[in-house]
Design a protein around this motif. Structure first.
Motif: not given
Length: 144
Positions: A106-117
């Protein structure tokens, strides 16, 4: 090819907390433009995918994860995705969705933030659960 115990999502895997924490670091690096390599995120995706890939095939047994792993996964999802899953089928579906999200680079920052959390919470939950399991074994009145 059958899934071996080390190729599916299991809280009892001693590497799971490290894989999840390292995956979170990889995602953070992607978010901040410090790299694009996510081998541990892909490894975690494979563990989830291997745990759910057989659910649609009628020729294989209908199992998902062991109960402790389901609980840890569900708690990590509830904390990171802010959703509550009410059945094993819902949890299995979400595990499949998360595996696909991780694998899609993924490249969308909101999805990346969710995956990181999710990865951070999964690491925390897995480590806490493993420590509780080890502690309860060491204090067993049946252990000599």
């Amino acid at each position: 090819m059958a899934n071996t115990p080390s190729s599916v999502f299991r809280v009892t895997d001693p590497e799971l907390p490290f894989i999840a924490a390292t995956a979170a670091l990889e995602v953070d690096n992607v978010i901040h433009g410090r790299g694009a390599a996510t081998p541990n995120l892909q490894k975690l995706s494979n563990l989830l995918r291997n745990s759910t890939s057989h659910l649609d095939h009628s020729t294989q047994p209908k199992h998902f994860m062991d109960p402790v792993s389901v609980d840890v996964f569900q708690r990590a999802i509830a904390e990171s995705y802010n959703c509550h899953l009410n059945s094993i089928q819902d949890i299995a579906q979400k595990a499949s969705e998360v595996a696909i999200q991780m694998a899609s680079a993924p490249t969308k920052e909101d999805l990346l933030e969710i995956l990181k959390r999710f990865c951070l919470e999964l690491s925390r939950q897995a480590m806490t659960t493993r420590q509780m399991m080890q502690h309860s074994r060491s204090e067993s009145p049946y252990k000599k």
